[in-house]
Design a protein around this motif. Sequence first.
Motif, short mmCIF file in Angstrom:
data_model
loop_
_atom_site.label_atom_id
_atom_site.label_comp_id
_atom_site.label_asym_id
_atom_site.label_seq_id
_atom_site.Cartn_x
_atom_site.Cartn_y
_atom_site.Cartn_z
N ALA A 195 32.39 38.04 40.29
CA ALA A 195 32.91 37.50 39.03
C ALA A 195 32.74 38.53 37.91
N MET A 196 31.62 39.23 37.90
CA MET A 196 31.38 40.26 36.90
C MET A 196 32.40 41.39 37.06
N ILE A 197 32.62 41.84 38.28
CA ILE A 197 33.59 42.92 38.52
C ILE A 197 35.00 42.46 38.14
N GLY A 198 35.33 41.22 38.53
CA GLY A 198 36.66 40.70 38.23
C GLY A 198 36.90 40.57 36.74
N ASN A 199 35.92 40.07 36.01
CA ASN A 199 36.06 39.94 34.57
C ASN A 199 36.25 41.31 33.91
N GLU A 200 35.45 42.29 34.33
CA GLU A 200 35.56 43.63 33.75
C GLU A 200 36.93 44.24 34.05
N ALA A 201 37.44 43.97 35.26
CA ALA A 201 38.77 44.49 35.62
C ALA A 201 39.84 43.90 34.71
N PHE A 202 39.74 42.61 34.40
CA PHE A 202 40.72 41.99 33.50
C PHE A 202 40.59 42.55 32.08
N TYR A 203 39.36 42.80 31.63
CA TYR A 203 39.18 43.43 30.31
C TYR A 203 39.85 44.81 30.27
N MET A 204 39.67 45.56 31.36
CA MET A 204 40.26 46.91 31.41
C MET A 204 41.78 46.84 31.40
N LEU A 205 42.32 45.87 32.11
CA LEU A 205 43.78 45.70 32.12
C LEU A 205 44.26 45.31 30.72
#
Length: 241
Positions: A195-205
């Motif tokens: 969930a942490m990785i996924g959230n950070e990926a969405f922030y980066m996008l």
Amino acid sequence: MTIRTITVLGAGIMGRGIAYASLLGGYDTVLQDTNDAALEKAGAEIFALFEKGALTGKVSGEVAAAANQRLRLARVLEDAVHAADLVIEAVPESIDLKIETFSRLDRATPPHALLASNTSSLSITEMAAATARPRQALGRHFFNPVPRMKLLEVVRALETSDESIAAAVAVGERMGKESVVVRESPGFVTSRINAMIGNEAFYMLQEGVASARDIDKALKLGLNHPMGPFELVDLVGLDTR
């Protein structure tokens, strides 16, 4: 604690995968679902997996034939669990539904039976509180696709006994899984980190750091992840995530 018969509740993608693993471990296995079509589809897919395994040499013909004899399909929960030593529920990720399911299981299973949830994040302690056997309630979090993924998170709730944990780990070993024992916490280990990785990926996008495709590619090639965060969320669904 001796486990001979395992009942799996829910014939969806996780339930049928868990049933396959149970059969592979040599257990008498009951797969329960209220939907006849889902049950028939699950049974056919499980048998097809064993047939393919026998053809490719991943399992012996004897193991495949024995598995076909050990699987029973059931529509009624009480009929499915009355002789179970271990029940693994794989019903939808709703805490209210899971609490209701554990309450029904407490009334319908033998007193010695272990009650387990395949949840990836919800509270086992809350489910156990709906029973008179919280020491026998625990989490068994399998990973999709179950036949290929080696990891099993065995989750210790507030009152889960050491004996129950040991039995769960031993069953996992017979199923061909490697277990990690986790103290109950939201998301356990893998879902919490994902969930942490996924959230950070969405922030980066959102920030325009890179495209979704390139973020996925970077994590796969640079960090050796088998699947990128956007591919993973497409697989499990944003609602589940």
